[in-house]
Design an enzyme around this catalytic site. Structure first.
Site, PDB file in Angstrom:
ATOM      1  N   ASP A   9       0.792  -1.238   0.000  1.00 32.63           N
ATOM      2  CA  ASP A   9       0.000   0.000   0.000  1.00 32.63           C
ATOM      3  C   ASP A   9       0.827   1.292   0.000  1.00 32.63           C
ATOM      4  OD1 ASP A   9      -1.872  -1.979   0.266  1.00 32.63           O
ATOM      5  OD2 ASP A   9      -2.708  -1.275   2.160  1.00 32.63           O
ATOM      6  N   LYS A 106      -6.809  -5.002  -3.009  1.00 32.99           N
ATOM      7  CA  LYS A 106      -7.545  -5.526  -1.857  1.00 32.99           C
ATOM      8  C   LYS A 106      -8.521  -4.475  -1.351  1.00 32.99           C
ATOM      9  CE  LYS A 106      -3.929  -4.172   1.360  1.00 32.99           C
ATOM     10  NZ  LYS A 106      -4.744  -3.235   2.144  1.00 32.99           N
ATOM     11  N   CYS A 151      -1.786  -2.576   7.711  1.00 33.08           N
ATOM     12  CA  CYS A 151      -1.680  -3.535   6.602  1.00 33.08           C
ATOM     13  C   CYS A 151      -0.359  -4.292   6.574  1.00 33.08           C
ATOM     14  CB  CYS A 151      -1.988  -2.839   5.289  1.00 33.08           C
ATOM     15  SG  CYS A 151      -3.729  -2.352   5.223  1.00 33.08           S
TER      16      CYS A 151
END
Ligand code: VGL
Ligand code: ZN
Length: 204
Positions: A9, A106, A151
């Site tokens: 990310d 995701k 994450c």
């Protein structure tokens, strides 16, 4: 022994001008770019939410940091972030994208969040990252990205659970610390799971 580098990310919304800015988020970019040159295989995950996602406080008329129960699990509410096809969802501009072999999105299900790069938070669906790594013959993974306590943590815990030898490169990560101490707790939990925390200078 085949190793892969996982970039979690590294997107505009998690960098300083983004809506869910992680302090110093952009400082990892030079670290990650130089680390990538030592890897045969580099993969990236992207938080990729539809508008009105379950994880957005605005969807529920609530405040950021509040929690709700969704699908039987606790969901922390965040500012709108990483909305599909917007600036905030793009990979950070300084990131060397040429090194990335494959991207896994995701958090695309409007009703289910996904912190880990491997599975959604209800563990209903896989992103395909596990089978991609296995089919590529990978047995150890080095994880970098944003955010350490969200994450990155869940990606590392799942990687260890799935049997990968798992390393988290600490200077290639930054955390949110929504509650102060979250980053420290995240590292403790990862270590408990057998994850090795190391500095980019120690990656062989
Ligand atoms: C993340 C909060 C919400 C992350 C994603 O990438 O760490 N954090 N969605
Ligand atoms: Zn998200």
């Amino acid at each position: 022994m085949k190793k892969a580098l996982i970039l979690v990310d590294i997107q505009n919304d998690f960098c300083p001008r983004g809506s869910l800015a992680v302090p110093g988020g952009d400082e990892i970019i030079p670290v990650v770019n130089s680390l990538g040159t030592g890897f045969e295989l580099v993969v990236a995950t992207m938080d990729w939410h539809p508008p009105g996602h379950v994880s957005f406080a605005s969807t529920h008329g609530k405040n950021v940091g509040d929690t709700i129960v969704a699908g039987g699990i606790t969901q922390v509410l965040w500012p709108d972030h990483c909305v599909q096809n917007t600036w905030g969802a793009r990979l950070a501009p300084g990131l060397d994208q040429k090194m990335i072999h494959r991207i896994f999105q995701k958090g695309t299900d409007p009703e289910i969040d996904s912190y880990s790069g491997f599975f959604d938070n209800q563990r209903k669906k896989s992103t395909g990252l596990d089978s991609y790594l296995r089919n590529s013959g990978v047995n150890s993974v080095y994880i970098t990205g944003l955010a350490t306590d969200v994450c990155v943590k869940f990606t590392a815990l799942d990687a260890a659970d799935l049997g990968f030898e798992t390393f988290v490169v600490s200077d290639g990560c930054r955390g949110v610390d929504l509650n102060p101490g979250d980053v420290q707790k995240a590292y403790a939990r990862m270590k408990d799971k057998g994850v090795t925390i190391l500095d980019s200078g120690e990656v062989k």
